[in-house]
Design an enzyme around this catalytic site. Structure first.
Site, PDB file in Angstrom:
ATOM      1  N   GLY A 116      51.609  65.181  20.484  1.00  0.00           N
ATOM      2  CA  GLY A 116      50.233  65.663  20.620  1.00  0.00           C
ATOM      3  C   GLY A 116      49.461  64.982  21.736  1.00  0.00           C
ATOM      4  N   SER A 120      54.825  66.431  27.730  1.00  0.00           N
ATOM      5  CA  SER A 120      55.546  67.380  28.582  1.00  0.00           C
ATOM      6  C   SER A 120      54.673  67.791  29.768  1.00  0.00           C
ATOM      7  CB  SER A 120      56.014  68.602  27.786  1.00  0.00           C
ATOM      8  OG  SER A 120      54.920  69.233  27.172  1.00  0.00           O
ATOM      9  N   ASP A 164      46.623  71.712  28.546  1.00  0.00           N
ATOM     10  CA  ASP A 164      47.332  70.436  28.716  1.00  0.00           C
ATOM     11  C   ASP A 164      47.613  70.138  30.188  1.00  0.00           C
ATOM     12  OD1 ASP A 164      47.492  70.865  25.971  1.00  0.00           O
ATOM     13  OD2 ASP A 164      49.486  69.995  25.810  1.00  0.00           O
TER      14      ASP A 164
HETATM   15  C1  MEV Z   1      49.602  71.722  22.437  1.00  0.00           C
HETATM   16  O1  MEV Z   1      49.405  70.462  23.074  1.00  0.00           O
HETATM   17  C2  MEV Z   1      48.296  72.486  22.405  1.00  0.00           C
HETATM   18  C3  MEV Z   1      48.407  73.902  21.837  1.00  0.00           C
HETATM   19  O2  MEV Z   1      47.068  74.441  21.851  1.00  0.00           O
HETATM   20  C4  MEV Z   1      49.306  74.773  22.658  1.00  0.00           C
HETATM   21  C5  MEV Z   1      48.736  75.076  24.042  1.00  0.00           C
HETATM   22  O3  MEV Z   1      47.519  75.016  24.240  1.00  0.00           O
HETATM   23  O4  MEV Z   1      49.543  75.409  24.930  1.00  0.00           O
HETATM   24  C6  MEV Z   1      48.889  73.904  20.396  1.00  0.00           C
END
Ligand code: MEV
Length: 328
Positions: A116, A120, A164
């Site tokens: 989290g 990546s 991200d």
């Molecule tokens: C993953 O870090 C965040 C999500 O919202 C997926 C995304 O935004 O690509 C779950």
């Protein structure tokens, strides 16, 4: 050798809902992935990775991930890590027009994988930046963020937002709503992170939310409510109201939990932070395991988390003002 680093991130608000066009506010944190790239004389890729919760590995291959030799770590982790590197190198070949360029790639990261904190995205941003510069091309930050997004989008089968990768490329606090990505001002945020030592499967968690949303109108409403909450959170960020930000983080965690992406250990850490009188706490990222983020200017939350069964590591995180860094 060309070396770049890029930061991880926490979501103050809005993960998952951002995949469906709602706004989200991630903040880059000073935990980084560093990627070194050296051009090879042939067109192969050789990847050496350390500290990716994988005990380190080296693979050499000439094509896609399915060509890589057997190594002594879980196939799914190798496939995930290698998929992102493959995808990043595809983007580099595409943007530079050097279709046959081969590279030695070295990855070091202090961001736990799949927890989290945007590991990546950080690896992909740093890899694209270093490999393009190794070929003499310097991408503007927006183009770098876009190429990194395309990598995640492909590796995650079309289930990725720009949040991200944009946050990792630009640094700071950002607001993402669909294709509209911008940096925003944020007050000094006393961020504390709790990590349960585990990881979630982003693809499976995003699919789970998608299914719920398709099946139940109230799940779709929950996703929209996250969007309303984020808009309220933006106003609280403007005024620097930590108490309101904390309340909204608590609310956001409840909604994510309703969407099925929390876990026992994430809930336990969130409650430990609340019992320690943090302003608020929530899971960050895809969920399923990994990290929570709390707001607490005192030592209480970090101490409480260290004594919480299921919490492996607790630490304070500083906002990373700078996104990608060109180191060599
Ligand atoms: C993953 O870090 C965040 C999500 O919202 C997926 C995304 O935004 O690509 C779950």
């Amino acid at each position: 050798m060309t070396l770049s680093s890029a930061p991880g991130k926490v979501y103050l608000f809005g993960e998952h809902a951002v995949v469906y066009g709602e706004p989200a506010v991630p903040c880059a944190i000073e935990r980084r992935a560093r990627v070194g790239v050296q051009r090879r004389e042939d067109s192969k890729l050789r990847v050496h990775a350390e500290d990716l919760s994988l005990d380190g590995f080296t693979v050499e291959y000439s094509g896609r991930t399915d060509d890589h030799p057997d190594v002594d770590v879980s196939d799914s982790l190798i496939a995930a890590a290698m998929g992102y590197v493959d995808g990043a190198i595809d983007q580099v070949r595409d943007v530079t027009g050097e279709d046959d360029a081969g590279f030695d790639v070295t990855i070091e990261s202090d961001i736990p994988l799949g927890a989290g904190l945007g590991s990546s995205a950080a690896v992909v941003v740093a890899a694209i930046d270093a490999a393009t510069r190794e070929l003499g091309v310097r991408l503007e930050t927006d183009e770098l963020a876009d190429r990194a997004f395309r990598t995640e989008y492909e590796v995650q089968n079309g289930q990725a937002s720009r949040a991200d990768t944009f946050c990792s490329a630009t640094g700071g606090a950002v607001r993402v709503e669909g294709e509209d990505c911008r940096t925003i001002d944020a007050p000094d945020l006393p961020l504390v992170i709790g990590f349960d030592g585990g990881a979630g499967d982003t693809g499976a968690l995003v699919s789970g939310v998608r299914t719920l949303r398709e099946e139940y109108a109230f799940a779709a409403d929950t996703v929209e409510t996250v969007g309303d909450l984020v808009r309220q959170g933006e106003r609280a960020l403007e005024t620097g109201d930590l108490a309101e930000l904390g309340d909204l983080m608590n609310f956001n965690h409840g909604l994510l939990s309703a969407l099925g992406v929390s876990s026992r250990s994430l809930d336990a850490m969130v409650w430990a932070a609340r019992d320690a009188e943090a302003y608020g706490a929530k899971l960050t990222g895809a969920g399923g395991g990994g990290c929570i983020v709390a707001l607490d200017p005192t030592e209480a939350t970090e101490t409480a988390l260290k004594f919480t069964p299921g919490c492996e590591e607790a630490f304070r995180a500083e906002l990373a003002e700078e996104g990608v860094k060109r180191l060599e």
